[in-house]
Motif scaffolding. Structure first.
Motif, PDB file in Angstrom:
ATOM      1  N   UNK A  43       3.811  -3.555  25.335  1.00 24.28           N
ATOM      2  CA  UNK A  43       3.073  -2.982  24.665  1.00 24.28           C
ATOM      3  C   UNK A  43       2.941  -2.595  23.318  1.00 24.28           C
ATOM      4  N   UNK A  44       4.457  -2.731  22.756  1.00 30.38           N
ATOM      5  CA  UNK A  44       4.821  -2.272  21.014  1.00 30.38           C
ATOM      6  C   UNK A  44       4.836  -3.078  20.286  1.00 30.38           C
ATOM      7  N   UNK A  45       4.475  -4.606  20.862  1.00 30.63           N
ATOM      8  CA  UNK A  45       3.817  -5.433  19.884  1.00 30.63           C
ATOM      9  C   UNK A  45       2.300  -5.721  19.292  1.00 30.63           C
ATOM     10  N   UNK A  46       1.601  -5.558  20.853  1.00 27.46           N
ATOM     11  CA  UNK A  46      -0.525  -5.847  20.270  1.00 27.46           C
ATOM     12  C   UNK A  46       0.084  -4.279  19.152  1.00 27.46           C
ATOM     13  N   UNK A  47      -0.735  -4.764  17.831  1.00 30.37           N
ATOM     14  CA  UNK A  47      -0.626  -3.665  16.401  1.00 30.37           C
ATOM     15  C   UNK A  47      -2.285  -4.383  15.917  1.00 30.37           C
ATOM     16  N   UNK A  48      -2.957  -3.253  15.844  1.00 25.28           N
ATOM     17  CA  UNK A  48      -4.505  -2.597  15.126  1.00 25.28           C
ATOM     18  C   UNK A  48      -4.498  -2.383  14.259  1.00 25.28           C
ATOM     19  N   UNK A  49      -4.617  -3.260  12.876  1.00 25.22           N
ATOM     20  CA  UNK A  49      -4.124  -2.217  11.542  1.00 25.22           C
ATOM     21  C   UNK A  49      -5.736  -2.029  11.841  1.00 25.22           C
ATOM     22  N   UNK A  50      -5.299  -0.066  11.182  1.00 28.61           N
ATOM     23  CA  UNK A  50      -7.077   0.416  11.023  1.00 28.61           C
ATOM     24  C   UNK A  50      -6.742   0.839   9.362  1.00 28.61           C
ATOM     25  N   UNK A  51      -7.902   0.414   8.378  1.00 22.91           N
ATOM     26  CA  UNK A  51      -7.670   1.268   7.065  1.00 22.91           C
ATOM     27  C   UNK A  51      -8.525   2.351   6.995  1.00 22.91           C
ATOM     28  N   UNK A  52      -8.472   3.160   6.453  1.00 25.37           N
ATOM     29  CA  UNK A  52      -9.164   4.417   5.871  1.00 25.37           C
ATOM     30  C   UNK A  52     -10.527   3.738   5.128  1.00 25.37           C
ATOM     31  N   UNK A  53     -11.589   3.850   4.723  1.00 25.05           N
ATOM     32  CA  UNK A  53     -13.068   3.589   4.390  1.00 25.05           C
ATOM     33  C   UNK A  53     -12.188   3.269   2.667  1.00 25.05           C
ATOM     34  N   UNK A  54     -12.799   1.536   2.388  1.00 21.77           N
ATOM     35  CA  UNK A  54     -12.567   1.258   0.999  1.00 21.77           C
ATOM     36  C   UNK A  54     -13.767   1.119   0.751  1.00 21.77           C
ATOM     37  N   UNK A  55     -13.587   1.353  -0.789  1.00 24.52           N
ATOM     38  CA  UNK A  55     -14.842   2.061  -1.698  1.00 24.52           C
ATOM     39  C   UNK A  55     -15.159   0.805  -2.606  1.00 24.52           C
ATOM     40  N   UNK A  56     -13.669   0.104  -2.889  1.00 25.13           N
ATOM     41  CA  UNK A  56     -13.477  -1.262  -4.281  1.00 25.13           C
ATOM     42  C   UNK A  56     -12.143  -1.077  -3.869  1.00 25.13           C
ATOM     43  N   UNK A  57     -12.316  -2.149  -4.614  1.00 25.11           N
ATOM     44  CA  UNK A  57     -11.116  -2.816  -4.343  1.00 25.11           C
ATOM     45  C   UNK A  57     -10.283  -3.937  -2.402  1.00 25.11           C
ATOM     46  N   UNK A  58     -11.185  -4.198  -1.718  1.00 24.42           N
ATOM     47  CA  UNK A  58     -11.392  -4.550  -0.404  1.00 24.42           C
ATOM     48  C   UNK A  58     -10.524  -5.504  -0.317  1.00 24.42           C
ATOM     49  N   UNK A  59     -10.726  -6.541  -0.852  1.00 26.84           N
ATOM     50  CA  UNK A  59      -9.366  -7.861  -0.870  1.00 26.84           C
ATOM     51  C   UNK A  59      -7.908  -7.122  -1.334  1.00 26.84           C
ATOM     52  N   UNK A  60      -7.719  -6.755  -2.216  1.00 29.72           N
ATOM     53  CA  UNK A  60      -6.399  -6.160  -2.888  1.00 29.72           C
ATOM     54  C   UNK A  60      -5.763  -5.476  -1.906  1.00 29.72           C
ATOM     55  N   UNK A  61      -6.892  -4.021  -1.209  1.00 28.09           N
ATOM     56  CA  UNK A  61      -5.964  -3.622  -0.132  1.00 28.09           C
ATOM     57  C   UNK A  61      -5.769  -4.445   0.792  1.00 28.09           C
ATOM     58  N   UNK A  62      -6.141  -4.732   1.983  1.00 27.66           N
ATOM     59  CA  UNK A  62      -6.477  -6.263   2.943  1.00 27.66           C
ATOM     60  C   UNK A  62      -5.503  -6.819   2.548  1.00 27.66           C
ATOM     61  N   UNK A  63      -5.167  -7.675   1.555  1.00 31.10           N
ATOM     62  CA  UNK A  63      -3.473  -7.908   1.121  1.00 31.10           C
ATOM     63  C   UNK A  63      -2.008  -7.618   1.463  1.00 31.10           C
ATOM     64  N   UNK A  64      -2.295  -6.434   0.879  1.00 31.35           N
ATOM     65  CA  UNK A  64      -1.380  -5.592   0.646  1.00 31.35           C
ATOM     66  C   UNK A  64      -1.037  -5.334   2.343  1.00 31.35           C
TER      67      UNK A  64
END
Length: 355
Positions: free
Chosen positions: A163-184
Motif C-alpha cells: 500500500x506504499x505504492x499507490x500515489x495520489x498527487x494532490x496539487x494546491x489550487x492553481x491560478x496560473x501556469x497550470x501546465x508548468x506546475x503539473x509537468x514539474x
C-alpha cells in the motif's frame, strides 16, 4: 500546443509506483528538485470491514506534503484505496510504513492529532494512551488501545500489501501556469517509473463561487445528467474507475422543468442522498461550512502526461463557461453521435463568447 486554463483549479492525479518505489520516493525526489522538504502527514480514509456488525473501518495512512524552497506548497502525495490492481496483497509491510485504524470518526481524528506520521509503529499510540491513561497492548503484531471497559479506541498496524505504492498527487489550487506546475510533478514521476493504475482517474476541484448561482448549478446538473455518455466519450472516462455514478434522479428532476431555486436544489440533493461519489461532486456547495468550497469533476481518466490532463480540463472549462450562461442547457439528442456533436457545439459556443 497546450491550451491555457483560466480557472482556479486543484488537481488530484492517481498514479502507481513501481515495485520497490513508493510515494515517499517521489516526495523526496520532488523536495530535492525544488529545494524544499517532504513532510509526513496523515491521510484520512475508510475501507470495508471484515468484522461482523461493523460496516467500515476508518483509517489514517502516511502521506507527504512537499514544499518548495520558500515553504510554499508544491503538492501532497497520499494513498488511494481504490487503486488495487497489480498490488501483491500478501506482501509484508516495508520498514517505516504503518497505519492507524478505528471505528469512530472523532476518536480517529483525536488519535491522529496526537500521533506522528513520521514516527514508528511501536510508538504510534503512545501519546493517545496518555489521554486515556491506558496501556497500549501488542496482539499478533497489532498495537491496540482500549478504554477501561475494553472498547477499542484505535489500533496501529503494519501497512501490508504494497500500500506504499499507490500515489495520489494532490496539487494546491492553481491560478496560473497550470501546465508548468503539473509537468514539474509528472516529469519526475515518469522518470521514477510511475504508471497509470488500471482504476485511475484525474479529479478537478474548481472554485465553487460561480456555482452558488442556482441557474449556473442547474446547468451543471443538466450537463452531467443529459450528456453523461457524450461526456464520457469525449473525455475517455476510465470504465474501471470506482466511486462514479450518474446524478440522483431527484436532482435531475429538479432541473428538468422550470427554473429551480437554490432551496429547490438543496432539497433535491438531500432527497437524492447526494454524496461525493458521483460523476460530479457538488456536496460542498450545499454545506453552510464547507471543508473546501469547490465543484469536483471526477470523470477524467488517469494520465501521466500533462498535455492529456490540460486538454481535457480545457474542454471542461468551456462547458462550465456555457453553464454560466443563464439559458438552460437543452437535453441531448437520443442518437449517440448527434449527442456528442451537440456537446462539442456547447463548448464551441462558449469559446466563441469568450472575451
Amino acid at each position: 500546443m497546450i491550451p491555457p486554463l483560466h480557472r482556479r483549479i486543484g488537481f488530484e492525479i492517481e498514479l502507481m509506483a513501481p515495485p520497490g518505489v513508493s510515494r515517499r520516493t517521489l516526495a523526496t525526489d520532488l523536495a530535492a528538485r525544488h529545494g524544499g522538504q517532504a513532510l509526513p502527514v496523515w491521510h484520512h480514509d475508510s475501507e470495508l470491514s471484515m468484522v461482523p456488525g461493523l460496516a467500515r473501518f476508518l483509517h489514517v495512512t502516511q502521506g507527504f506534503e512537499v514544499t518548495r524552497a520558500d515553504g510554499s506548497p508544491l503538492c501532497t502525495l497520499v494513498d488511494d484505496i481504490t487503486l488495487v490492481n497489480g498490488l501483491d496483497n500478501s506482501a509484508p509491510a516495508k520498514d517505516g510504513w504503518f497505519r492507524i485504524l478505528g471505528d469512530e470518526a472523532r476518536l480517529i481524528r483525536l488519535v491522529a492529532a496526537h500521533s506522528d506520521p513520521g514516527g514508528t509503529l511501536d510508538t504510534a499510540l503512545d501519546n493517545a494512551a496518555k489521554i486515556w491513561n491506558r496501556p497500549v497492548d501488542l496482539v499478533d503484531g497489532v498495537y491496540r488501545l482500549d478504554d477501561e471497559a475494553g472498547a477499542s479506541i484505535a489500533m496501529a498496524a503494519p501497512l501490508t500489501g504494497e500500500r506504499e505504492r499507490p500515489c495520489e498527487i494532490i496539487t494546491p489550487p492553481l491560478t496560473a501556469d497550470h501546465a508548468v506546475t503539473l509537468e514539474d510533478l509528472l516529469g519526475p514521476a515518469r522518470e521514477l517509473g510511475f504508471t497509470i493504475p488500471q482504476e485511475a482517474a484525474v479529479h478537478m476541484h474548481l472554485d465553487g463561487a460561480p456555482f452558488h448561482n442556482p441557474a449556473t448549478l442547474a446547468n451543471v446538473i443538466r450537463l452531467f445528467a443529459f450528456y453523461r455518455e457524450p461526456l464520457r466519450t469525449a473525455l475517455q472516462t476510465n470504465t474501471n474507475s470506482r466511486r462514479l455514478a450518474p446524478l440522483p434522479p431527484p436532482l435531475v428532476r429538479a432541473v428538468s422543468f422550470g427554473t429551480p431555486s437554490w432551496k429547490d436544489l438543496r432539497y433535491a440533493a438531500t432527497d437524492g442522498e447526494l454524496t461525493k461519489f458521483f460523476d460530479v461532486n457538488m456536496v460542498q456547495l450545499f454545506r453552510e461550512n464547507p471543508i473546501r468550497d469547490t465543484l469536483e469533476i471526477r470523470i477524467l481518466p488517469g494520465a501521466l502526461h500533462t498535455e492529456d490532463i490540460i486538454n481535457r480540463a480545457a474542454l471542461i472549462e468551456l462547458l462550465l463557461d456555457r453553464c454560466e450562461d443563464p439559458s438552460p442547457i437543452p437535453e441531448a439528442p437520443t442518437d449517440p453521435a448527434e449527442a456528442l456533436e451537440a456537446l462539442l457545439e456547447l463548448a464551441a459556443e462558449a469559446l466563441a463568447n469568450r472575451p
